[in-house]
Design a protein around this motif. Structure first.
Motif, PDB file in Angstrom:
ATOM      1  N   GLU A 173      71.015  77.745  71.856  1.00 20.33           N
ATOM      2  CA  GLU A 173      69.850  77.189  71.166  1.00 20.33           C
ATOM      3  C   GLU A 173      69.745  75.678  71.359  1.00 20.33           C
ATOM      4  N   ILE A 174      70.873  74.996  71.475  1.00 22.88           N
ATOM      5  CA  ILE A 174      70.831  73.552  71.719  1.00 22.88           C
ATOM      6  C   ILE A 174      70.239  73.266  73.088  1.00 22.88           C
ATOM      7  N   VAL A 175      70.665  74.025  74.097  1.00 22.48           N
ATOM      8  CA  VAL A 175      70.146  73.834  75.453  1.00 22.48           C
ATOM      9  C   VAL A 175      68.637  74.081  75.480  1.00 22.48           C
ATOM     10  N   LYS A 176      68.198  75.180  74.879  1.00 19.40           N
ATOM     11  CA  LYS A 176      66.779  75.523  74.926  1.00 19.40           C
ATOM     12  C   LYS A 176      65.931  74.514  74.168  1.00 19.40           C
ATOM     13  N   SER A 177      66.351  74.119  72.969  1.00 21.38           N
ATOM     14  CA  SER A 177      65.524  73.210  72.170  1.00 21.38           C
ATOM     15  C   SER A 177      65.472  71.817  72.795  1.00 21.38           C
ATOM     16  N   ARG A 178      66.570  71.356  73.344  1.00 21.19           N
ATOM     17  CA  ARG A 178      66.573  70.034  73.979  1.00 21.19           C
ATOM     18  C   ARG A 178      65.670  70.038  75.203  1.00 21.19           C
TER      19      ARG A 178
END
Length: 289
Positions: free
Chosen positions: A127-132
């Protein structure tokens, strides 16, 4: 244990021991066979030549259904040495990435092997990769030309895709063919990969495979060298297109592999996305004795 060449009717069994590890279709197989109480194949050793490399090398993989002791392993290495001499190869190269904690790593170093390549390994929370990436994409989107198109990897000319991959030294032809094959357990996933084109020309591509149920592994993120000046915009765009297929909460992690010398940008990107670097893995080689 007897080490001998595989008979034609044993190749399918030998390949099954590889657990989908990609090897060239023209590979020759040695087998480790236990002869008592009944003959049983316990190890597969595919080997192949790399005549275009300098120096000329013989590469091999080793997979076993049961542990091999040091004596058995040394017997295998001596046979590969002899095969390499017969084919005028000057190096043998183990096509298995080994962590320094692996017992085989230390055995090989004692036998004169040395590090040929080191891969850095990273994981980042999904989720961090996608949101960033979405935040960056939204800022960059106004700069994206109108004639850029996202396309499925299927229906693309694999030769054109591999041309871009090879320009970055990301994988060998047989690895690409193995992951491109939709019949393989681990393959480039159409749903989670993307190709960006402009007027029929590939600008960049992202190729990922599914590992287990919650991990997406990034094998290839590459920009056509002709468009290197647009690399940041192309990269964020192909990621965004691929991530559109990911439901909320998936994947739990993205994983990345980066050659420690050639692909430093991959590692830096993983760390910027909240990633963790894991112990590296090494490919080993040895001069033919």
């Amino acid at each position: 244990m007897l080490i001998r060449p595989a008979y034609p009717d044993e190749i399918a069994r030998a390949k099954s021991l590889l657990a989908d590890h990609p090897v060239p279709p023209h590979s020759t197989f040695l087998l480790g066979v236990k002869e008592t109480p009944v003959e049983r194949i316990v190890a597969a050793i595919p080997w192949w030549e790399t005549p275009t490399s300098t120096p000329k090398a013989l590469r091999f993989h080793l997979s076993s259904s049961s542990g091999l002791d040091d004596t058995q392993l040394l017997t295998i290495f001596r046979q590969l040495d002899q095969i390499a001499k017969e084919r005028d190869a000057t190096e043998i190269y183990l096509d298995i990435p080994l962590a320094t904690a692996h017992p085989l790593y230390h055995l090989l170093l004692r036998e004169g092997f040395e590090i040929a390549q080191t891969d850095r390994i990273f994981t980042s929370p999904g989720e961090i990769v996608k949101s960033r990436n979405l935040r960056i994409f939204n800022r960059a989107q106004p700069k994206r030309p109108k004639d850029w198109e996202f396309q499925s990897i299927r229906g693309q000319d694999p030769a054109k895709i591999f041309e871009i991959i090879s320009a970055h030294g990301l994988m060998s032809p047989h690895q690409f063919q193995s992951y491109w094959n939709t019949g393989n357990k681990e393959r480039f996933e159409e749903k989670y990969s993307s190709v960006l084109t402009c007027r029929g020309e590939i600008l960049g591509l992202l190729l990922m495979t599914l590992r287990g149920e919650t991990e997406l592994h990034t094998h290839v993120e590459a920009v056509n060298p002709k468009f290197a000046h647009l690399s940041p915009l192309i990269s964020v765009s192909i990621r965004n297109a691929a991530f559109q297929g990911c439901p909320e909460g998936f994947p739990a992690i993205f994983s990345f592999r980066a050659d420690s010398h050639r692909h430093k940008q991959t590692g830096n990107s993983a760390l910027r996305h909240g990633g963790t670097e894991h112990p590296p893995k090494h490919f080993l080689k040895r001069a033919v004795h």
